[in-house]
Design an enzyme around this catalytic site. Structure first.
Site, mmCIF file in Angstrom:
data_model
loop_
_atom_site.group_PDB
_atom_site.id
_atom_site.type_symbol
_atom_site.label_atom_id
_atom_site.label_comp_id
_atom_site.label_asym_id
_atom_site.label_seq_id
_atom_site.Cartn_x
_atom_site.Cartn_y
_atom_site.Cartn_z
ATOM 1 N N HIS A 60 0.842 -1.187 0.000
ATOM 2 C CA HIS A 60 0.000 0.000 0.000
ATOM 3 C C HIS A 60 0.871 1.228 0.000
ATOM 4 C CE1 HIS A 60 -3.228 2.751 0.982
ATOM 5 N NE2 HIS A 60 -4.041 1.799 0.580
ATOM 6 N N ASP B 152 -8.052 -5.115 0.044
ATOM 7 C CA ASP B 152 -8.606 -5.925 -1.034
ATOM 8 C C ASP B 152 -8.203 -7.385 -0.978
ATOM 9 O OD1 ASP B 152 -10.140 -4.009 -2.206
ATOM 10 O OD2 ASP B 152 -8.491 -3.198 -3.383
HETATM 11 N N1 CMC Z 1 4.057 -7.588 -5.014
HETATM 12 C C1 CMC Z 1 5.413 -7.601 -5.171
HETATM 13 N N2 CMC Z 1 6.190 -6.531 -4.976
HETATM 14 C C2 CMC Z 1 5.605 -5.381 -4.607
HETATM 15 C C3 CMC Z 1 4.200 -5.292 -4.421
HETATM 16 C C4 CMC Z 1 3.425 -6.451 -4.639
HETATM 17 N N3 CMC Z 1 2.096 -6.425 -4.467
HETATM 18 N N4 CMC Z 1 3.879 -4.026 -4.066
HETATM 19 C C5 CMC Z 1 5.025 -3.348 -4.025
HETATM 20 N N5 CMC Z 1 6.054 -4.156 -4.346
HETATM 21 C C6 CMC Z 1 7.494 -3.803 -4.351
HETATM 22 C C7 CMC Z 1 7.841 -2.991 -5.587
HETATM 23 O O1 CMC Z 1 8.254 -3.821 -6.653
HETATM 24 C C8 CMC Z 1 8.966 -2.125 -5.052
HETATM 25 O O2 CMC Z 1 10.125 -2.899 -4.965
HETATM 26 P P1 CMC Z 1 11.575 -2.225 -5.207
HETATM 27 O O3 CMC Z 1 11.741 -1.234 -4.093
HETATM 28 O O4 CMC Z 1 12.540 -3.362 -5.158
HETATM 29 O O5 CMC Z 1 11.513 -1.569 -6.567
HETATM 30 C C9 CMC Z 1 8.521 -1.805 -3.618
HETATM 31 O O6 CMC Z 1 7.712 -2.936 -3.236
HETATM 32 C C10 CMC Z 1 7.700 -0.517 -3.461
HETATM 33 O O7 CMC Z 1 6.621 -0.591 -4.383
HETATM 34 P P2 CMC Z 1 6.017 0.653 -5.172
HETATM 35 O O8 CMC Z 1 5.312 0.157 -6.392
HETATM 36 O O9 CMC Z 1 7.097 1.678 -5.362
HETATM 37 O O10 CMC Z 1 5.011 1.223 -4.110
HETATM 38 P P3 CMC Z 1 3.800 2.162 -4.421
HETATM 39 O O11 CMC Z 1 3.510 2.875 -3.154
HETATM 40 O O12 CMC Z 1 4.081 2.984 -5.629
HETATM 41 O O13 CMC Z 1 2.602 1.158 -4.810
HETATM 42 C C11 CMC Z 1 0.736 -0.280 -4.668
HETATM 43 C C12 CMC Z 1 1.591 0.794 -3.957
HETATM 44 C C13 CMC Z 1 -0.521 -0.559 -3.860
HETATM 45 C C14 CMC Z 1 0.300 0.251 -6.051
HETATM 46 C C15 CMC Z 1 1.585 -1.575 -4.819
HETATM 47 O O14 CMC Z 1 1.951 -2.062 -3.539
HETATM 48 C C16 CMC Z 1 0.881 -2.645 -5.633
HETATM 49 O O15 CMC Z 1 0.969 -2.655 -6.858
HETATM 50 N N6 CMC Z 1 0.120 -3.594 -4.953
HETATM 51 C C17 CMC Z 1 -0.667 -4.581 -5.671
HETATM 52 C C18 CMC Z 1 -1.983 -3.949 -6.114
HETATM 53 C C19 CMC Z 1 -2.957 -3.758 -4.957
HETATM 54 O O16 CMC Z 1 -3.176 -4.630 -4.142
HETATM 55 N N7 CMC Z 1 -3.603 -2.564 -4.940
HETATM 56 C C20 CMC Z 1 -4.645 -2.233 -3.956
HETATM 57 C C21 CMC Z 1 -4.235 -1.159 -3.011
HETATM 58 S S1 CMC Z 1 -5.397 -1.077 -1.612
HETATM 59 C C22 CMC Z 1 -6.852 -0.529 -2.305
HETATM 60 C C23 CMC Z 1 -6.813 0.908 -2.622
HETATM 61 O O17 CMC Z 1 -6.842 1.716 -1.668
HETATM 62 O O18 CMC Z 1 -6.763 1.231 -3.812
#
Ligand code: CMC
Length: 428
Positions: free
Chosen positions: A307, A364
């Site tokens: 998140h 989720d």
């Molecule tokens: N699986 C594997 N690796 C992950 C995941 C995941 N679900 N989420 C983040 N990471 C890794 C990412 O690859 C990165 O690694 P590194 O530092 O080595 O490059 C690190 O963790 C930080 O990730 P980020 O993408 O920079 O973080 P963000 O804050 O931009 O993204 C997120 C947040 C929710 C989009 C992401 O965690 C994600 O894609 N999760 C899966 C989709 C999901 O479940 N979304 C629902 C969110 S809750 C409902 C809502 O409020 O919308």
């Protein structure tokens, strides 16, 4: 004396005011910086940028705290109703019994939609995704209530738009589903509460009795409360920014629905179930899928994990996990993907990659499992999220309007070509 921060650019020091929130959150205010210098701040994805001061929702991602208007999400989920929470978010305080009654009556009075909206619905092919149908039907309200186009009209007129959209959203959501399955639509039944009415419009079939199971209606009500607001997330920021151009409430909410649709945001709930189903079909080897999620060459991510703001447990996920167990138990449903979900969660919580990056199950991860137990089809999961998030979008839109916030318009750092001469294309 109020706090300040200092910024040094090319040897010159600029003093920036520090703004403090009621929970001691701090920000340094750069809004005047560009007037004094030609420097802007750069923060793709707004990972560390506040876009507004808001009095609606407080969350502390490190401590796993979520509160609406000062009330903890745990207490609201346990003791209140979705309609009460909607009132709280939109008007700032919990309603007294008379206010609650009046709010409920107003909503019931407006559940019916104009018959011509059925013609718009009929124009959609049956394979149209219900999120696209929902956002289109919400936009269509601008045509049926042209007075809603001007958000500067009286507060009574704005309030009427608010009541109408809360009242009609379940009708639109259920009709989007009926379009998908090719069944005739059901009209609202105003004797019923918000969730039972929605379930009846979704599931009642011609010439067959339908009474919503109270276990299902209560579980749905709780899920809607948990989704009702989440401060400046992608869809809410979209609603505020669209509204900041003085577009109408309906146009702004419709934009929010589209922003919610993506799998990194609200679309994650259906993506989680698809992922769990795939893992099951593939033999249930959770370790293999964990390895895929960690492999930077593989685009696969563990859906329902991670998140932007929670770097500790998502408090909503804790409530949902418990509710999933209770609901499945009460309904006597045995879902094999629940075991896969629990296995994945266990492994992720003990895996260095996930622990280091503070990736925990989010709201989720388990919500899809409950929706499925309640009989809601996968395509409708994100629509359920939209139904829940509606009061939050409205409250944030209203706050943005009442605070007279300026039009949202970020800047950029241009990295393209410098000026170059135009050479006409040789058309020989
Ligand atoms: N699986 C594997 N690796 C992950 C995941 C995941 N679900 N989420 C983040 N990471 C890794 C990412 O690859 C990165 O690694 P590194 O530092 O080595 O490059 C690190 O963790 C930080 O990730 P980020 O993408 O920079 O973080 P963000 O804050 O931009 O993204 C997120 C947040 C929710 C989009 C992401 O965690 C994600 O894609 N999760 C899966 C989709 C999901 O479940 N979304 C629902 C969110 S809750 C409902 C809502 O409020 O919308």
């Amino acid at each position: 004396m109020s706090k300040t921060a200092e910024l040094k650019i090319d040897g010159k020091t600029y003093t920036l005011p520090i703004i403090e929130g009621s929970e001691n959150e701090q920000a340094f205010d750069v809004s005047k910086l560009r007037g004094d210098t030609s420097v802007i701040t750069l923060d793709p994805g707004f990972k560390n940028t506040g876009s507004t001061k808001s009095a609606i929702t407080f969350l502390d991602g490190e401590k796993g705290i979520l509160r609406y208007r000062g009330y903890s999400i745990e207490e609201l989920a346990e003791k209140s109703s979705f309609i009460e929470v909607a009132y709280l978010l939109i008007y700032g305080n919990l309603p007294n019994p008379e206010e609650l009654q009046a709010f409920q009556n107003d909503i019931k009075y407006h559940t019916l939609v104009h018959e011509d909206i059925k013609k718009i619905l009929e124009g959609f092919p049956s394979n149209a995704h219900p999120m696209g149908v929902l956002s289109s039907l919400v936009t269509s309200l601008t045509a049926f209530y042209p007075e809603s186009l001007d958000p500067n009209r009286s507060s009574e007129a704005v309030n009427m738009s608010i009541i109408r959209i809360i009242a009609k959203m379940p009708t639109f959501a259920a009709w989007a589903y009926k379009n998908e399955v090719g069944h005739p639509v059901n009209y609202p039944d105003n004797k019923l509460d918000y969730c039972s009415n929605f379930l009846k419009m979704m599931f009642a079939l011609p010439a067959a009795d339908y009474d919503a199971d109270p276990v299902i209606a209560n579980a749905l009500d709780k899920l809607l409360i948990l989704h009702a607001d989440h401060e400046q997330n992608c869809s809410t920021s979209t609603v505020r920014i669209v509204g900041s151009s003085q577009a109408s409430l309906y146009a702004s909410i419709s934009a929010g629905i589209n922003a919610l649709w993506g799998p990194l945001h609200g679309g994650a709930n259906s993506a989680v179930i698809e992922m769990l189903e795939n893992i099951k079909k593939d033999g249930g080897d959770t370790k293999k899928w964990m390895a895929k999620a960690k492999d930077k060459e593989d685009p696969f991510r563990l859906m329902g994990f991670g998140h932007r703001v929670y770097k500790n447990f998502d408090p909503r996920a804790k409530i949902i996990k418990k509710a999933a167990d209770e609901v499945l138990d009460k309904l006597g449903v045995k879902d094999p993907v629940l075991d896969i979900a629990k296995g994945l969660e266990y492994e992720a919580l003990n895996d260095e990659y996930f622990v280091e990056r503070k990736l925990y199950p989010n709201v989720d991860f388990y919500s899809g499992i409950i929706y499925r137990a309640l009989g809601i089809p996968v395509d409708m999961f994100t629509v359920m999220f939209a139904l829940g998030r509606l009061p939050g979008w409205i409250a944030q839109w209203k706050e943005m309007r009442e605070n007279r916030e300026p039009i949202g318009r970020p800047r950029q750092i241009y990295v393209g070509e410098n000026v170059r001469p135009y050479t006409p294309v040789d058309k020989r």
